[in-house]
Write an enzyme that holds these catalytic residues in place. Structure first.
Site, PDB file in Angstrom:
ATOM      1  N   LEU A  10       0.852  -1.198   0.000  1.00 55.00           N
ATOM      2  CA  LEU A  10       0.000   0.000   0.000  1.00 55.00           C
ATOM      3  C   LEU A  10       0.886   1.245   0.000  1.00 55.00           C
ATOM      4  O   LEU A  10       1.566   1.537   0.980  1.00 55.00           O
ATOM      5  CB  LEU A  10      -0.918   0.003   1.227  1.00 55.00           C
ATOM      6  CG  LEU A  10      -1.788  -1.250   1.419  1.00 55.00           C
ATOM      7  CD1 LEU A  10      -2.665  -1.100   2.657  1.00 55.00           C
ATOM      8  CD2 LEU A  10      -2.642  -1.520   0.185  1.00 55.00           C
ATOM      9  N   ARG A  17       1.756  13.941   7.213  1.00 56.55           N
ATOM     10  CA  ARG A  17       2.549  14.308   8.393  1.00 56.55           C
ATOM     11  C   ARG A  17       4.017  14.584   8.056  1.00 56.55           C
ATOM     12  O   ARG A  17       4.762  15.067   8.883  1.00 56.55           O
ATOM     13  CB  ARG A  17       2.415  13.196   9.457  1.00 56.55           C
ATOM     14  CG  ARG A  17       1.023  13.121  10.073  1.00 56.55           C
ATOM     15  CD  ARG A  17       0.763  11.806  10.795  1.00 56.55           C
ATOM     16  NE  ARG A  17       0.332  10.741   9.876  1.00 56.55           N
ATOM     17  CZ  ARG A  17      -0.050   9.531  10.257  1.00 56.55           C
ATOM     18  NH1 ARG A  17      -0.044   9.209  11.540  1.00 56.55           N
ATOM     19  NH2 ARG A  17      -0.417   8.633   9.360  1.00 56.55           N
ATOM     20  N   LYS A  24       5.541  10.546   0.529  1.00 55.05           N
ATOM     21  CA  LYS A  24       6.306   9.966   1.641  1.00 55.05           C
ATOM     22  C   LYS A  24       7.165   8.784   1.216  1.00 55.05           C
ATOM     23  O   LYS A  24       8.349   8.709   1.582  1.00 55.05           O
ATOM     24  CB  LYS A  24       5.321   9.534   2.741  1.00 55.05           C
ATOM     25  CG  LYS A  24       5.959   8.870   3.923  1.00 55.05           C
ATOM     26  CD  LYS A  24       4.956   8.613   5.029  1.00 55.05           C
ATOM     27  CE  LYS A  24       4.215   7.317   4.845  1.00 55.05           C
ATOM     28  NZ  LYS A  24       3.381   6.975   6.020  1.00 55.05           N
ATOM     29  N   GLY A  80      -8.562   5.531   2.430  1.00 51.89           N
ATOM     30  CA  GLY A  80      -8.195   4.629   3.522  1.00 51.89           C
ATOM     31  C   GLY A  80      -7.534   3.353   3.040  1.00 51.89           C
ATOM     32  O   GLY A  80      -7.555   3.029   1.841  1.00 51.89           O
ATOM     33  N   ARG A 335      35.541  16.039  -9.729  1.00 55.99           N
ATOM     34  CA  ARG A 335      34.174  16.055 -10.262  1.00 55.99           C
ATOM     35  C   ARG A 335      33.978  14.960 -11.308  1.00 55.99           C
ATOM     36  O   ARG A 335      34.940  14.336 -11.756  1.00 55.99           O
ATOM     37  CB  ARG A 335      33.880  17.443 -10.806  1.00 55.99           C
ATOM     38  CG  ARG A 335      33.806  18.485  -9.674  1.00 55.99           C
ATOM     39  CD  ARG A 335      33.932  19.902 -10.186  1.00 55.99           C
ATOM     40  NE  ARG A 335      32.980  20.168 -11.241  1.00 55.99           N
ATOM     41  CZ  ARG A 335      33.095  21.163 -12.129  1.00 55.99           C
ATOM     42  NH1 ARG A 335      34.146  21.962 -12.084  1.00 55.99           N
ATOM     43  NH2 ARG A 335      32.183  21.333 -13.043  1.00 55.99           N
TER      44      ARG A 335
HETATM   45  C1  UD1 Z   1      -1.861   2.036   9.807  1.00 52.41           C
HETATM   46  C2  UD1 Z   1      -2.895   1.143  10.500  1.00 52.41           C
HETATM   47  C3  UD1 Z   1      -2.553   1.038  11.985  1.00 52.41           C
HETATM   48  C4  UD1 Z   1      -1.157   0.475  12.149  1.00 52.41           C
HETATM   49  C5  UD1 Z   1      -0.158   1.306  11.363  1.00 52.41           C
HETATM   50  C6  UD1 Z   1       1.187   0.616  11.346  1.00 52.41           C
HETATM   51  C7  UD1 Z   1      -4.978   1.430   9.282  1.00 52.41           C
HETATM   52  C8  UD1 Z   1      -6.339   2.041   9.287  1.00 52.41           C
HETATM   53  N1  UD1 Z   1      -4.209   1.688  10.317  1.00 52.41           N
HETATM   54  O1  UD1 Z   1      -1.986   3.336  10.358  1.00 52.41           O
HETATM   55  O2  UD1 Z   1      -3.480   0.179  12.653  1.00 52.41           O
HETATM   56  O3  UD1 Z   1      -0.800   0.423  13.518  1.00 52.41           O
HETATM   57  O4  UD1 Z   1      -0.567   1.480   9.994  1.00 52.41           O
HETATM   58  O5  UD1 Z   1       2.180   1.447  10.833  1.00 52.41           O
HETATM   59  O6  UD1 Z   1      -4.656   0.724   8.339  1.00 52.41           O
HETATM   60  N2  UD1 Z   1      -2.389   4.201   2.129  1.00 52.41           N
HETATM   61  C9  UD1 Z   1      -2.922   4.074   0.863  1.00 52.41           C
HETATM   62  N3  UD1 Z   1      -4.141   4.630   0.609  1.00 52.41           N
HETATM   63  C10 UD1 Z   1      -4.869   5.288   1.557  1.00 52.41           C
HETATM   64  C11 UD1 Z   1      -4.304   5.398   2.865  1.00 52.41           C
HETATM   65  C12 UD1 Z   1      -3.059   4.850   3.096  1.00 52.41           C
HETATM   66  O7  UD1 Z   1      -2.328   3.480  -0.027  1.00 52.41           O
HETATM   67  O8  UD1 Z   1      -5.972   5.753   1.254  1.00 52.41           O
HETATM   68  C13 UD1 Z   1      -1.067   3.603   2.375  1.00 52.41           C
HETATM   69  C14 UD1 Z   1      -0.028   4.627   2.769  1.00 52.41           C
HETATM   70  O9  UD1 Z   1       0.688   5.092   1.630  1.00 52.41           O
HETATM   71  C15 UD1 Z   1       0.881   3.857   3.727  1.00 52.41           C
HETATM   72  C16 UD1 Z   1      -0.028   2.781   4.286  1.00 52.41           C
HETATM   73  O10 UD1 Z   1      -1.174   2.730   3.471  1.00 52.41           O
HETATM   74  O11 UD1 Z   1       1.971   3.242   3.081  1.00 52.41           O
HETATM   75  C17 UD1 Z   1      -0.419   3.064   5.734  1.00 52.41           C
HETATM   76  O12 UD1 Z   1      -1.021   4.341   5.804  1.00 52.41           O
HETATM   77  P1  UD1 Z   1      -0.720   5.281   7.034  1.00 52.41           P
HETATM   78  O13 UD1 Z   1      -1.497   6.558   6.822  1.00 52.41           O
HETATM   79  O14 UD1 Z   1       0.715   5.393   7.283  1.00 52.41           O
HETATM   80  O15 UD1 Z   1      -1.453   4.458   8.203  1.00 52.41           O
HETATM   81  P2  UD1 Z   1      -1.233   4.647   9.758  1.00 52.41           P
HETATM   82  O16 UD1 Z   1      -2.000   5.823  10.211  1.00 52.41           O
HETATM   83  O17 UD1 Z   1       0.204   4.590  10.069  1.00 52.41           O
HETATM   84 CA    CA Z   2       2.159   4.590   8.940  1.00 53.88          CA
END
Ligand code: UD1
Ligand code: CA
Length: 463
Positions: A10, A17, A24, A80, A335
């Site tokens: 994902l 943040r 990121k 999400g 260089r």
């Molecule tokens: C998520 C988990 C949390 C866990 C944590 C571990 C969920 C709801 N929560 O939270 O329980 O403890 O990871 O690090 O899953 N992403 C997408 N599409 C979206 C949203 C996110 O592809 O719409 C990807 C982001 O790029 C990232 C990953 O999913 O690589 C996790 O997203 P992030 O926002 O970092 O989740 P956390 O708030 O850390």
């Molecule tokens: Ca995360």
């Protein structure tokens, strides 16, 4: 190939943040991107296919993640983690018996050896879902694992009560699903929560309610569970990777004076019995041979150093090749496109660019050699400058073997100095010099006896 395994990474999120204009997962750690490191880890498990979910800065992320066995799914809106996984469904159809490893892209410290037992347990228990947890001293920012009477649940931090927040077992962000269960139940996740997002973690409760077998695997390596959300967390994770890299080098025979201030990119290689001083930064695909000495404050990038090379303090070297036994610095700047021949010496405050500096040649002090070919055993006097740029073009200077260039010489390119020739100090050379000749190209000296004394007398202050 691990025939029954499909991996989904994902990586569509922006990483709000981070407060960055760059996604990121594209931020670097020791010369690699976060997504690149996650891919390496996943690839080591040899899945039959890797699906990377992209969205924010999709094209850039695809460029960073493309490779054999990788396909992309596009999450047009960031709704999400469950929604992100929905976009990967087409890549899973027709494989109901596959195990689907789902992993957040912000876990660059996870090693393949830490993931293998998770997959093994999932298979052994024949679960619908097995997810990784970790017991953390500081669980801030993670979803917490609840083990209630109704079974396992994950509550996201922003939805957690004070007592739930006190729990220290967290969701690592790594899951293994049976494909058929994932395909069936994923669409049932709702977004009725504080953030209005589809949480992947809600699948745990959904599966349990429908009688699917859900298990967890608590890792023995909680230090690898980082889930980077901020630049500070990124910097801390980079330091962990740095220590891993330095330790591996030390175990392979590299001497490190001060690991705390030494940064060596993951892709760089250093041979045994090479010693590295404090404050050294080695970037990119740099290759350093055996028995070299890299003094304090040296910055090397994408360069190749053969065996026995000495680089003295405070040199900056990029895109260069330095042959056996050569010595460079202190305070040299080399260089891209520069090659330093075997046993050559490049001294203080010397700059080179696209210079082919012959074996045994010497440039001890304060010189600029650009677009130059310098033969073997040439001696370049202090303050020699190749005038390689005429305002429009870059021109070449060719200096034959054994030439002696006197100090303070300007070589106005294009120009050739024949082998064995001498150029007198202070010359401005604008024409080719034949082999074995002496070239003097400066105004003759004139003396005016008594001139200085007369001037002083004339300007004596009046009282
Ligand atoms: C998520 C988990 C949390 C866990 C944590 C571990 C969920 C709801 N929560 O939270 O329980 O403890 O990871 O690090 O899953 N992403 C997408 N599409 C979206 C949203 C996110 O592809 O719409 C990807 C982001 O790029 C990232 C990953 O999913 O690589 C996790 O997203 P992030 O926002 O970092 O989740 P956390 O708030 O850390
Ligand atoms: Ca995360």
């Amino acid at each position: 190939m691990n025939n029954r395994l499909v991996a989904v990474i994902l990586a569509a999120g922006q990483g709000t943040r981070f407060k960055s204009s760059r996604a990121k997962v594209l931020h670097p750690l020791l010369g690699r991107t976060m997504i690149g490191l996650t891919l390496d880890t996943v690839r080591a498990l040899k899945p039959e296919r890797i699906v990377v979910v992209v969205g924010h800065q999709k094209d850039e992320v695809e460029r960073a993640a493309s490779g054999p066995g990788v396909v992309f799914a596009h999450q047009a809106k960031r709704l999400g983690t469950a929604h992100a996984l929905l976009t990967a469904r087409p890549a899973l159809r027709g494989r109901p018996a596959a195990d689907v490893l789902v992993i957040n892209a912000d876990l660059p410290l996870l090693r393949p050896a830490t993931l293998r037992p998770l997959i093994a347990r999932h298979r052994r228990r024949k679960n619908a879902l097995t997810f990784m947890t970790a017991e953390l001293a500081d669980p801030t920012g993670f979803g917490r694992v609840l083990r209630g009477t109704e079974g396992l649940r994950i509550v996201e931090e922003r939805e957690a009560s004070a007592s739930e927040r006190a729990l220290r077992e967290v969701n690592a962000g790594v899951y293994v699903f049976r494909a058929s269960d994932l395909l069936r139940f994923l669409p049932r996740v709702s977004n009725a929560n504080r953030k209005g997002e589809y949480y992947l973690t809600d699948l745990i409760a959904i599966l349990e309610e429908r009688g699917g077998k859900v298990g967890l695997y608590r890792t023995q390596h909680p230090d690898e569970v980082v889930g980077i959300n901020t630049r500070w967390e990124l910097a801390r994770a980079a330091a962990v990777l740095r220590d891993r890299k330095l330790r591996a080098l030390a175990e392979a025979g590299v001497g490190l004076a001060d690991p705390a201030t030494t940064w060596i990119d993951l892709e760089a290689a250093v041979g045994p019995d090479t010693t590295i001083g404090p404050g050294v930064v080695i970037e990119g695909r740099t290759r350093i041979g055996a028995g070299c000495r890299i003094d304090p404050g040296v910055h090397l990038k994408d360069s190749v150093l053969a065996d026995g090379v000495e680089v003295r303090a405070a040199c900056v070297i990029e895109g260069c090749r330095i042959e056996t036994g050569a010595g460079v610095g202190p305070f040299a700047r080399l260089r891209p496109g520069t090659v330093i021949g075997a046993g050559a010496h490049v001294g203080n405050f010397v700059e080179m660019k696209k210079a082919d500096f012959g074996r045994g040649a010497k440039a001890g002090h304060l010189s600029y050699l650009g677009d130059a070919e310098v033969g073997a055993d040439v001696n370049i006097g202090a303050g020699t400058i190749t005038c390689n740029y005429d305002g429009v073009n870059k021109n070449r200077t060719v200096i034959g073997e054994g030439v002696f260039i006197g100090s303070g010489t300007e070589l106005v390119a294009p120009v050739r100095i024949g082998r064995g020739a001498y150029v007198a100090a202070g010359s401005t050379i604008t024409k080719d010099v034949p082999p074995d000749a002496l070239a003097v190209a400066r105004a003759r000296q004139v003396e005016k006896p008594g001139w200085a004394a007369r001037r002083r007398a004339k300007r004596r202050p009046t009282t």
